[in-house]
Design a protein around this motif. Structure first.
Motif, PDB file in Angstrom:
ATOM      1  N   LYS A  36       0.778  -1.092  -0.087  1.00 27.17           N
ATOM      2  CA  LYS A  36       0.022  -0.031  -0.156  1.00 27.17           C
ATOM      3  C   LYS A  36       0.782   1.308   0.055  1.00 27.17           C
ATOM      4  O   LYS A  36       1.768   1.332   0.754  1.00 27.17           O
ATOM      5  N   PHE A  37       0.700   2.054  -0.922  1.00 28.82           N
ATOM      6  CA  PHE A  37       1.483   3.512  -1.276  1.00 28.82           C
ATOM      7  C   PHE A  37       0.610   4.312  -1.590  1.00 28.82           C
ATOM      8  O   PHE A  37      -0.274   4.171  -2.250  1.00 28.82           O
ATOM      9  N   GLY A  38       1.093   5.841  -1.305  1.00 27.80           N
ATOM     10  CA  GLY A  38       0.439   6.917  -1.709  1.00 27.80           C
ATOM     11  C   GLY A  38       1.031   7.342  -3.093  1.00 27.80           C
ATOM     12  O   GLY A  38       1.938   6.983  -3.724  1.00 27.80           O
ATOM     13  N   LYS A  39       0.310   8.147  -3.642  1.00 30.65           N
ATOM     14  CA  LYS A  39       0.607   8.935  -4.865  1.00 30.65           C
ATOM     15  C   LYS A  39       1.932   9.880  -4.777  1.00 30.65           C
ATOM     16  O   LYS A  39       2.417  10.410  -4.051  1.00 30.65           O
ATOM     17  N   GLY A  40       2.896   9.366  -5.795  1.00 31.10           N
ATOM     18  CA  GLY A  40       4.142   9.828  -5.848  1.00 31.10           C
ATOM     19  C   GLY A  40       5.176   9.041  -5.048  1.00 31.10           C
ATOM     20  O   GLY A  40       6.381   9.275  -5.000  1.00 31.10           O
ATOM     21  N   GLU A  41       4.759   7.926  -4.270  1.00 35.68           N
ATOM     22  CA  GLU A  41       5.720   7.216  -3.610  1.00 35.68           C
ATOM     23  C   GLU A  41       6.080   5.999  -4.353  1.00 35.68           C
ATOM     24  O   GLU A  41       5.334   5.367  -5.228  1.00 35.68           O
ATOM     25  N   GLU A  42       7.037   5.123  -4.025  1.00 35.01           N
ATOM     26  CA  GLU A  42       7.576   4.171  -4.622  1.00 35.01           C
ATOM     27  C   GLU A  42       6.989   2.995  -3.946  1.00 35.01           C
ATOM     28  O   GLU A  42       6.554   2.753  -2.884  1.00 35.01           O
ATOM     29  N   CYS A  43       6.568   1.917  -4.770  1.00 31.88           N
ATOM     30  CA  CYS A  43       5.874   0.599  -4.214  1.00 31.88           C
ATOM     31  C   CYS A  43       7.020  -0.123  -3.262  1.00 31.88           C
ATOM     32  O   CYS A  43       8.261  -0.401  -3.612  1.00 31.88           O
ATOM     33  N   PRO A  44       6.526  -0.354  -2.109  1.00 35.03           N
ATOM     34  CA  PRO A  44       7.690  -1.303  -1.339  1.00 35.03           C
ATOM     35  C   PRO A  44       7.698  -2.817  -1.881  1.00 35.03           C
ATOM     36  O   PRO A  44       6.996  -3.012  -2.517  1.00 35.03           O
ATOM     37  N   THR A  45       9.167  -2.997  -1.763  1.00 38.96           N
ATOM     38  CA  THR A  45       9.694  -4.259  -2.152  1.00 38.96           C
ATOM     39  C   THR A  45       8.709  -5.459  -1.583  1.00 38.96           C
ATOM     40  O   THR A  45       8.814  -6.309  -2.095  1.00 38.96           O
ATOM     41  N   GLU A  46       8.484  -5.279  -0.116  1.00 37.09           N
ATOM     42  CA  GLU A  46       7.807  -6.284   0.682  1.00 37.09           C
ATOM     43  C   GLU A  46       6.508  -5.870   0.911  1.00 37.09           C
ATOM     44  O   GLU A  46       6.051  -4.434   1.147  1.00 37.09           O
ATOM     45  N   PRO A  47       5.211  -6.770   0.935  1.00 39.42           N
ATOM     46  CA  PRO A  47       3.967  -6.307   1.459  1.00 39.42           C
ATOM     47  C   PRO A  47       4.023  -5.591   2.734  1.00 39.42           C
ATOM     48  O   PRO A  47       4.668  -6.084   3.546  1.00 39.42           O
ATOM     49  N   ASN A  48       3.291  -4.543   2.782  1.00 40.29           N
ATOM     50  CA  ASN A  48       3.208  -3.929   4.047  1.00 40.29           C
ATOM     51  C   ASN A  48       1.713  -3.697   4.564  1.00 40.29           C
ATOM     52  O   ASN A  48       1.347  -3.036   5.477  1.00 40.29           O
ATOM     53  N   ASN A  49       0.814  -4.421   3.878  1.00 37.16           N
ATOM     54  CA  ASN A  49      -0.563  -4.413   4.312  1.00 37.16           C
ATOM     55  C   ASN A  49      -1.011  -6.065   4.063  1.00 37.16           C
ATOM     56  O   ASN A  49      -1.355  -6.231   2.692  1.00 37.16           O
ATOM     57  N   VAL A  50      -1.238  -6.747   5.039  1.00 34.04           N
ATOM     58  CA  VAL A  50      -1.510  -8.271   4.906  1.00 34.04           C
ATOM     59  C   VAL A  50      -2.900  -8.206   5.807  1.00 34.04           C
ATOM     60  O   VAL A  50      -2.857  -7.950   7.109  1.00 34.04           O
ATOM     61  N   LYS A  51      -3.824  -8.888   5.339  1.00 32.72           N
ATOM     62  CA  LYS A  51      -5.217  -8.996   5.840  1.00 32.72           C
ATOM     63  C   LYS A  51      -5.785 -10.573   5.632  1.00 32.72           C
ATOM     64  O   LYS A  51      -5.503 -11.057   4.768  1.00 32.72           O
ATOM     65  N   GLN A  52      -6.166 -11.052   6.749  1.00 31.11           N
ATOM     66  CA  GLN A  52      -6.992 -12.166   6.745  1.00 31.11           C
ATOM     67  C   GLN A  52      -8.159 -12.129   7.462  1.00 31.11           C
ATOM     68  O   GLN A  52      -8.308 -11.512   8.535  1.00 31.11           O
ATOM     69  N   MET A  53      -9.274 -12.847   6.752  1.00 32.37           N
ATOM     70  CA  MET A  53     -10.727 -12.481   7.420  1.00 32.37           C
ATOM     71  C   MET A  53     -11.570 -13.531   6.604  1.00 32.37           C
ATOM     72  O   MET A  53     -11.123 -14.109   5.705  1.00 32.37           O
ATOM     73  N   VAL A  54     -12.776 -13.735   7.236  1.00 35.08           N
ATOM     74  CA  VAL A  54     -13.897 -14.433   6.515  1.00 35.08           C
ATOM     75  C   VAL A  54     -14.755 -13.528   5.905  1.00 35.08           C
ATOM     76  O   VAL A  54     -14.876 -12.195   6.286  1.00 35.08           O
ATOM     77  N   ALA A  55     -14.860 -13.635   4.698  1.00 33.09           N
ATOM     78  CA  ALA A  55     -15.342 -12.556   3.770  1.00 33.09           C
ATOM     79  C   ALA A  55     -16.237 -13.174   2.511  1.00 33.09           C
ATOM     80  O   ALA A  55     -16.045 -14.354   2.279  1.00 33.09           O
ATOM     81  N   PRO A  56     -17.152 -12.444   1.926  1.00 37.00           N
ATOM     82  CA  PRO A  56     -17.790 -12.863   0.612  1.00 37.00           C
ATOM     83  C   PRO A  56     -16.736 -12.961  -0.259  1.00 37.00           C
ATOM     84  O   PRO A  56     -15.974 -12.160  -0.506  1.00 37.00           O
ATOM     85  N   ILE A  57     -16.944 -14.324  -1.016  1.00 39.73           N
ATOM     86  CA  ILE A  57     -15.300 -14.619  -2.017  1.00 39.73           C
ATOM     87  C   ILE A  57     -16.065 -14.817  -3.307  1.00 39.73           C
ATOM     88  O   ILE A  57     -15.345 -14.912  -4.539  1.00 39.73           O
ATOM     89  N   ARG A  58     -17.351 -14.980  -3.307  1.00 44.11           N
ATOM     90  CA  ARG A  58     -18.006 -15.387  -4.855  1.00 44.11           C
ATOM     91  C   ARG A  58     -19.462 -14.805  -4.786  1.00 44.11           C
ATOM     92  O   ARG A  58     -19.944 -14.798  -3.866  1.00 44.11           O
ATOM     93  N   LEU A  59     -19.766 -14.075  -6.048  1.00 38.98           N
ATOM     94  CA  LEU A  59     -20.948 -13.502  -6.239  1.00 38.98           C
ATOM     95  C   LEU A  59     -21.215 -13.407  -7.712  1.00 38.98           C
ATOM     96  O   LEU A  59     -20.233 -12.937  -8.298  1.00 38.98           O
ATOM     97  N   GLY A  60     -22.515 -14.041  -8.286  1.00 32.33           N
ATOM     98  CA  GLY A  60     -22.547 -13.781  -9.605  1.00 32.33           C
ATOM     99  C   GLY A  60     -23.938 -14.075 -10.021  1.00 32.33           C
ATOM    100  O   GLY A  60     -24.860 -14.582  -9.321  1.00 32.33           O
ATOM    101  N   VAL A  61     -24.317 -13.416 -11.467  1.00 34.27           N
ATOM    102  CA  VAL A  61     -25.195 -13.745 -12.153  1.00 34.27           C
ATOM    103  C   VAL A  61     -24.635 -14.329 -13.382  1.00 34.27           C
ATOM    104  O   VAL A  61     -24.203 -13.352 -14.029  1.00 34.27           O
ATOM    105  N   THR A  62     -24.616 -15.568 -13.694  1.00 35.25           N
ATOM    106  CA  THR A  62     -23.785 -15.709 -14.780  1.00 35.25           C
ATOM    107  C   THR A  62     -24.941 -16.442 -16.120  1.00 35.25           C
ATOM    108  O   THR A  62     -25.979 -17.034 -15.871  1.00 35.25           O
ATOM    109  N   LEU A  63     -24.420 -15.813 -17.307  1.00 37.43           N
ATOM    110  CA  LEU A  63     -25.212 -16.646 -18.357  1.00 37.43           C
ATOM    111  C   LEU A  63     -24.196 -17.715 -18.901  1.00 37.43           C
ATOM    112  O   LEU A  63     -23.215 -17.514 -19.132  1.00 37.43           O
TER     113      LEU A  63
END
Length: 180
Positions: free
Chosen positions: A148-175
């Motif tokens: 996660k980085f702001g405008k004008g900043e370089e992307c960090p070389t290692e992840p700095n924003n790690v999240k784990q959770m129970v969440a909706p992972i699939r939603l659809g209306v498929t033809l």
């Protein structure tokens, strides 16, 4: 990342080639809800037996807008158990996805990947001999790692924003179009 996608794609092609089909057993599909959020997608479903099928979806988001950037590549496999015949009526599934993404919302950017595994429920409405409309929802464990980085900043070389959770992972209306 590219090796994972390549290995997964080769495994899917070998799996699809080895599936024996009977009658109405292969469908090509697209999730209409993903098109609404500018995520072109395509999927295929293969019947594995009297009560089981395997569904694989692929989606990509190659778009940049003024204040929003939506770039991603997602693979979403699912094994399904049907209460009646496959590709009609109710099913429950074991689902997951892998996504690699680079997004920007106003002045904050995120670049990383996400993995999930969970359960889904769906219902398929038969519209005609070869046309179905499918609705589904899925919930599961989701792990996201990104820089996660702001405008004008370089992307960090290692992840700095790690999240784990129970969440909706699939939603659809498929033809779906049944091709065999």
């Amino acid at each position: 990342m590219k090796r994972i996608i390549l290995c997964f794609s080769v495994a899917l092609l070998l799996f699809a080639h080895s599936v024996t089909t009977k009658g109405q057993r292969i469908a090509v599909k697209t999730n209409l809800l993903e098109w609404i959020v500018m995520s072109p997608n395509v999927g295929a479903e293969f019947v594995l037996g009297d009560k089981f099928s395997f569904d694989m979806g692929v989606a990509a988001g190659p778009f940049d807008f003024d204040k929003v950037k939506l770039r991603h590549f997602t693979l979403q496999p699912e094994f399904r158990f049907w209460t009646g015949r496959p590709m009609a009526g109710h099913y429950v599934g074991l689902t997951g996805f892998f996504s690699n993404y680079s997004t920007r919302f106003d002045k904050t950017s995120y670049s990383g990947d996400a993995f999930s595994i969970g359960a889904s429920y769906g219902y398929v409405f038969v519209l005609g001999e070869r046309l179905n409309l499918e609705t589904y929802i899925g919930v599961g464990y989701l792990k996201s790692r990104n820089c996660k980085f702001g405008k004008g900043e370089e992307c960090p070389t290692e992840p700095n924003n790690v999240k784990q959770m129970v969440a909706p992972i699939r939603l659809g209306v498929t033809l779906s179009y049944i091709i065999k």
